[in-house]
Enzyme design. Structure first.
Site, PDB file in Angstrom:
ATOM      1  CE1 TYR A  86      23.884  63.002  43.714  1.00  0.00           C
ATOM      2  CE2 TYR A  86      23.082  62.208  45.684  1.00  0.00           C
ATOM      3  CZ  TYR A  86      23.545  63.163  45.151  1.00  0.00           C
ATOM      4  OH  TYR A  86      24.072  64.401  45.663  1.00  0.00           O
ATOM      5  NE  ARG A  97      23.919  70.960  51.309  1.00  0.00           N
ATOM      6  CZ  ARG A  97      22.591  70.886  51.620  1.00  0.00           C
ATOM      7  NH1 ARG A  97      21.451  70.219  50.753  1.00  0.00           N
ATOM      8  NH2 ARG A  97      22.167  71.431  52.816  1.00  0.00           N
ATOM      9  CG  HIS A 108      28.301  60.271  46.667  1.00  0.00           C
ATOM     10  ND1 HIS A 108      27.394  61.219  46.065  1.00  0.00           N
ATOM     11  CD2 HIS A 108      27.645  59.647  47.732  1.00  0.00           C
ATOM     12  CE1 HIS A 108      26.309  61.068  46.565  1.00  0.00           C
ATOM     13  NE2 HIS A 108      26.208  60.369  47.653  1.00  0.00           N
ATOM     14  CD  GLU A 115      22.045  59.692  50.308  1.00  0.00           C
ATOM     15  OE1 GLU A 115      22.514  60.321  49.369  1.00  0.00           O
ATOM     16  OE2 GLU A 115      21.518  58.662  49.952  1.00  0.00           O
ATOM     17  CG  HIS A 117      26.169  63.304  52.204  1.00  0.00           C
ATOM     18  ND1 HIS A 117      27.340  63.192  51.898  1.00  0.00           N
ATOM     19  CD2 HIS A 117      25.387  62.444  51.629  1.00  0.00           C
ATOM     20  CE1 HIS A 117      27.401  62.396  51.067  1.00  0.00           C
ATOM     21  NE2 HIS A 117      26.368  61.805  50.840  1.00  0.00           N
ATOM     22  CG  HIS A 126      23.038  56.203  46.463  1.00  0.00           C
ATOM     23  ND1 HIS A 126      24.006  56.780  45.655  1.00  0.00           N
ATOM     24  CD2 HIS A 126      22.904  56.792  47.410  1.00  0.00           C
ATOM     25  CE1 HIS A 126      24.324  57.871  46.108  1.00  0.00           C
ATOM     26  NE2 HIS A 126      23.506  58.221  47.009  1.00  0.00           N
TER      27      HIS A 126
END
Length: 339
Positions: free
Chosen positions: A192, A70, A176, A282, A8, A221
């Site tokens: 998240y 972001r 996301h 990430e 990001h 994740h």
């Protein structure tokens, strides 16, 4: 080649953030609206802003990062649909410029101008624009309400026009969420992971990929709680008379390695088939500190994958092969560069 599929733009120039502050202030007081949407950010400023990412690429041994705005900054629940469209275009345009300036380091993924209660089909003009600019995918927010989950589940036909266009354009979607406006959910530590887990369960409950066999989702994740509770989801699918998960979902759903300790990555590699795991870090993202137990950065995830008890060919899938397969537009981009 080591492809990091989840990066990001967390080092944006202050001029972008100042514009956003003025844009949102202008909703309450028109006198405070920005006078122009021309940011005045030079190419030199953009290159300098991503030097931290390029430095870590070099130090940690990755070659290319799939790069998007972001995640917390998408903030689909803030402002109006109109301000969201403007903010989305500006954010995506900066990603496009960075990837054009540093094509060997970055490949572009965009955000969508989603807004709570607004049909996802309203995102199609921006999605088509991104495809024309060479973007390889988008971030898809399953909860534009920012922690209140007011829109239909991902399997609802509410989403179908967007899925049709994703398939038509061969665009891959990372599921996301963005920042949370619900104080019950910390955005990176809870919202998240909730988003990842909730999206997977929605997909278990539905039959989405019968309607869209070419649709590709990446759940980031590490899939949230999914690998740790794989038996739970297998059992729930069985009770619902669904096919085995490998047949029901794993032809279309993939997971990244943004799991910030070795035991977590080891569990993931034991539970999730290698063909469904894509390397990601990430960086610079949710967890930037140093682990006192190892002396290494939490988000230096390549170290964990390197230590897995897997064959060299399986590690190559995680680091490169799966990314090329799951992101066909990226594969085409890399082939053109090789020629």
């Amino acid at each position: 080649m080591v492809i990091d599929i989840h990066g990001h733009y967390t080092t944006e120039p202050q001029k972008l953030l100042a514009f956003r502050d003025k844009q949102l202030a202008g909703l309450a007081d028109p006198m405070r609206k920005p006078a122009t949407n021309e940011l005045g950010i030079s190419d030199e400023e953009l290159i300098k802003s991503v030097e931290p990412q390029m430095k870590l690429q070099n130090e940690r041994g990755s070659d290319l990062t799939i790069f998007s705005p972001r995640a917390a900054g998408m903030a689909h629940h803030v402002g109006t649909e109109a301000t969201g469209i403007e903010w989305t275009r500006m954010s995506n345009d900066l990603i496009h410029r960075i990837c054009a300036l540093r094509p060997d380091n970055f490949a572009p993924v965009g955000q969508l101008p989603q807004h709570p209660g607004v049909p996802p089909k309203n995102c199609l003009p921006e999605l088509e624009r991104l495809a024309g600019l060479g973007f390889v995918g988008v971030n898809l927010n399953p909860d534009p309400a920012g922690g209140y989950w007011t829109d239909p589940p991902l399997t609802d036909k509410w989403w179908y026009p967007l899925y049709e266009k994703l398939c038509e354009l061969e665009m891959t979607a990372m599921i996301h969420v963005t920042s949370s406006c619900n104080p019950a959910f910390h955005y990176t530590g809870a919202h998240y992971i909730n988003g990842d887990t909730t999206a997977f369960m929605q997909l278990v409950q539905g039959n989405l990929f019968k309607d869209f066999p070419a649709l590709r989702f990446v759940i980031p994740h590490g899939g949230g709680a999914v690998p740790f509770h794989w038996g739970r989801y297998r059992g729930l699918a069985q009770e619902m008379k669904k096919p085995l998960l490998k047949d029901h979902l794993l032809g279309n759903v993939f997971f990244d390695t943004c799991v910030y300790h070795l035991p977590g990555i080891e569990l993931m590699a034991k539970v999730i088939p290698v063909d469904n795991i894509l390397f990601a870090s990430e960086m610079l993202g949710a967890v930037k500190g140093v682990d006192p137990e190892t002396g290494q950065n939490y988000d230096d995830t390549k170290r964990y994958v390197d230590k897995l008890d897997l064959s060299a060919s399986d590690k190559k899938k995680i680091f490169e092969g799966n990314a090329r397969r799951v992101y066909p537009r990226l594969s085409s981009l890399l082939k053109r560069r090789q020629k």
